[in-house]
Design a protein around this motif. Structure first.
Motif, mmCIF file in Angstrom:
data_model
loop_
_atom_site.group_PDB
_atom_site.id
_atom_site.type_symbol
_atom_site.label_atom_id
_atom_site.label_comp_id
_atom_site.label_asym_id
_atom_site.label_seq_id
_atom_site.Cartn_x
_atom_site.Cartn_y
_atom_site.Cartn_z
ATOM 1 N N LEU A 123 88.526 7.071 -12.011
ATOM 2 C CA LEU A 123 88.088 6.245 -13.134
ATOM 3 C C LEU A 123 87.728 7.072 -14.371
ATOM 4 O O LEU A 123 87.318 6.517 -15.387
ATOM 5 N N LEU A 124 87.887 8.384 -14.284
ATOM 6 C CA LEU A 124 87.549 9.228 -15.433
ATOM 7 C C LEU A 124 88.388 8.900 -16.658
ATOM 8 O O LEU A 124 87.899 8.963 -17.794
ATOM 9 N N VAL A 133 84.686 8.838 -25.146
ATOM 10 C CA VAL A 133 83.281 9.229 -25.006
ATOM 11 C C VAL A 133 83.188 10.360 -23.987
ATOM 12 O O VAL A 133 84.113 10.578 -23.198
ATOM 13 N N PRO A 134 82.093 11.101 -23.993
ATOM 14 C CA PRO A 134 81.942 12.188 -23.011
ATOM 15 C C PRO A 134 82.039 11.672 -21.580
ATOM 16 O O PRO A 134 81.567 10.574 -21.261
ATOM 17 N N ARG A 135 82.644 12.501 -20.719
ATOM 18 C CA ARG A 135 82.857 12.127 -19.324
ATOM 19 C C ARG A 135 82.093 13.102 -18.423
ATOM 20 O O ARG A 135 82.216 14.323 -18.574
ATOM 21 N N PHE A 202 87.220 17.432 -11.613
ATOM 22 C CA PHE A 202 85.910 17.846 -12.118
ATOM 23 C C PHE A 202 86.062 18.745 -13.340
ATOM 24 O O PHE A 202 85.230 18.727 -14.251
ATOM 25 N N MET A 203 87.128 19.548 -13.324
ATOM 26 C CA MET A 203 87.336 20.499 -14.417
ATOM 27 C C MET A 203 87.711 19.800 -15.725
ATOM 28 O O MET A 203 87.681 20.418 -16.791
ATOM 29 N N ASP A 204 88.060 18.533 -15.656
ATOM 30 C CA ASP A 204 88.439 17.780 -16.859
ATOM 31 C C ASP A 204 87.249 17.087 -17.521
ATOM 32 O O ASP A 204 87.419 16.380 -18.521
ATOM 33 N N THR A 205 86.059 17.265 -16.978
ATOM 34 C CA THR A 205 84.887 16.569 -17.500
ATOM 35 C C THR A 205 84.168 17.421 -18.547
ATOM 36 O O THR A 205 84.381 18.638 -18.649
ATOM 37 N N ASN A 206 83.292 16.769 -19.290
ATOM 38 C CA ASN A 206 82.433 17.508 -20.218
ATOM 39 C C ASN A 206 81.382 18.322 -19.486
ATOM 40 O O ASN A 206 81.007 19.411 -19.931
#
Length: 481
Positions: A123-124, A133-135, A202-206
């Motif tokens: 769902l990211l 928006v920040p994830r 996880f590496m694609d998140t802020n």
């Protein structure tokens, strides 16, 4: 305009759902009223789990006091085309993406950030595109398991690293294969691929919000931050805000629970507590070994013994003690032992001064509770990442006495002999040098946990930094567990 909201998408498992909601409440406290919290609730794929989640939501909604809104997402059809349990979870969660987009479109408040459970990375992408928006990912487990998940692609490419008896997890001593999470072992295909996929996302998140602290896992958290887990790619920011302790609401009753009343009659530090979590169940043969080990140990005990799940459920039932326990056991241990066949208030038990040791399945929420109250442990991991948790407790933190199990005889689950449990119980209750050191370390960890969330502690600072990222006006009161 309405204040900005943080959008949370938790998994339905109680330990994930309530840990995440509790973390959200902390964020609201730290925002000083600048933010609200919107929790999107997926319908769990089983009736028993759905009922659990419904109960959590009702209790949280009734408690009031904070700007939290729960929105139930429409039900989706469970997938039928899957080869592994994690593939089922991924595809089931992925089917909620259109409903998440619709829920966001219907909000009256602007979305400041989207935070998803570690199993909800499908769902990211809802937070990308027009929403922009920040994830964030909320990681309800240990820094050690996070480091391992980030490392999985490298381990796949260099499988010879796992055939020499140990696995290299940055920030940890070499981890024997016997301590590898059971959700990853047993096959080179299936669940491994999905945990590897989660780690890549996880590496694609802020940033990653984790239920741990520098005081508990400083070296492994530093290894993640320093980029040692994913070579050649900087890691997202790590916000270690733990311990985030979710304490199950006490059942309504006119007086203390029977287990607590019994503990009130016992000397300080004299009781070993045995409890194996919401899914913990052992068969009759293993029950016999536990009973014999406890009886021979000579120590007082409180044993939460559950019965087998009913068909179609993973949750234990109330135990039939007459059918499960060896004949005469209750009579022979009367006065120094209590076997409880149903739910027990674990927080109140671990907080009780009569409790001196904890035989636990090593779920991270239970582990944090034990550390919070300074109770040394005997790890008996059963599933998930619990074996890796046990490794940390024994080899890294030093707060536990190792329990050896036997996998001979073609058993599907580890089997603990009576003599081994007797040895471990005597040890954790202070009868050996290993046990005495574990008790000292547990007392130190109790102080470390409380210092982490106190004003100026590492977790308090991390939480304030996180809220400031999302809302520049972030600030607020000191934390509570």
């Amino acid at each position: 305009m309405a204040s900005a909201t943080i959008l949370f998408v938790p998994c339905w498992e109680s330990g994930h759902f309530m840990s995440m909601v509790t973390a959200g409440k902390r964020m609201l406290d730290a925002s000083g009223g600048a933010l609200s919290l919107t929790v999107l609730v997926m319908r769990a794929p089983t009736a028993a789990k759905a009922s659990e989640v419904d109960g959590h939501v009702r209790r949280e909604a009734a408690s009031g006091g904070l700007a939290i809104r729960f929105l139930n997402l429409p039900a989706v059809e469970p997938p039928t085309d899957y080869a592994a349990s994690e593939e089922f979870n991924f595809r089931y969660i992925q089917r909620h993406a259109p409903h998440v987009e619709e829920a966001i479109a219907g909000l009256s408040s602007p979305v400041a950030a989207v935070v998803v459970d570690l199993f909800c990375t499908a769902l990211l992408d809802v937070a990308a595109g027009e929403l922009a928006v920040p994830r964030y990912v909320y990681f309800a487990s240990t820094g050690a398991f996070l480091a391992l998940m980030l490392r999985l692609p490298v381990l796949r490419e260099h499988l010879n690293e796992t055939t020499g008896g140990t696995v290299n997890v940055p920030g940890l001593p070499p981890v024997p294969m016997s301590y590898m999470p059971k959700c990853l072992t047993g096959s080179k295909i299936g669940n491994y691929e999905w945990f590897e996929h989660y780690g890549r996302r996880f590496m694609d998140t802020n940033a990653i919000i984790i239920n741990s602290s520098v005081e508990l896992e400083g070296e492994v958290l530093a290894a993640i931050t320093d980029g040692r887990c994913v070579p050649g790619r900087p890691a997202p920011t790590i916000h270690a805000i733990g311990p985030v302790l979710w304490f199950a609401a006490a059942r309504e009753q006119p007086q203390p629970h029977v287990c607590v009343q019994w503990l009130d009659t016992q000397p300080p530090g004299s009781v070993v507590f045995l409890c194996f979590g919401s899914k913990g169940f052992v068969d009759t043969a293993q029950v016999g070994e536990v009973a014999a080990g406890l009886e021979r140990s000579g120590h007082r005990f409180l044993w939460v013994l559950r019965g087998p799940p009913v068909a179609g459920s993973s949750l234990p039932t109330d135990a039939d003690l007459d059918a499960m326990l060896p004949g005469g056991f209750v009579a022979r241990t009367r006065g120094r032992g209590l076997v409880w066949p149903s739910w027990a208030p674990q927080k109140e038990v671990l907080a009780h001064p009569a409790v001196g040791g904890f035989v636990t399945h090593c779920g991270w929420n239970s582990t944090l509770e034990s550390l919070w109250f300074g109770v040394p442990m005997v790890p008996w991991p059963l599933y998930g990442e619990q074996h890796l948790n046990a490794f940390e407790l024994v080899r890294v933190m030093g707060v536990a006495v190792r329990l050896k199990d036997d996998m001979d005889g073609g058993r599907a689950e580890p089997f603990v002999e009576a003599a081994e449990l007797e040895r471990a119980v005597r040890g954790v209750m202070g009868g050996t040098e290993e046990g005495r050191k574990a008790r000292e370390k547990a007392a130190e960890m109790k102080a470390a946990c409380r210092n982490a969330v106190a004003e100026g502690g590492s977790s308090c600072v991390a939480l304030r930094r996180l809220v400031s990222e999302i809302s520049p006006s972030g600030g607020g009161a000191p934390l509570s567990p």
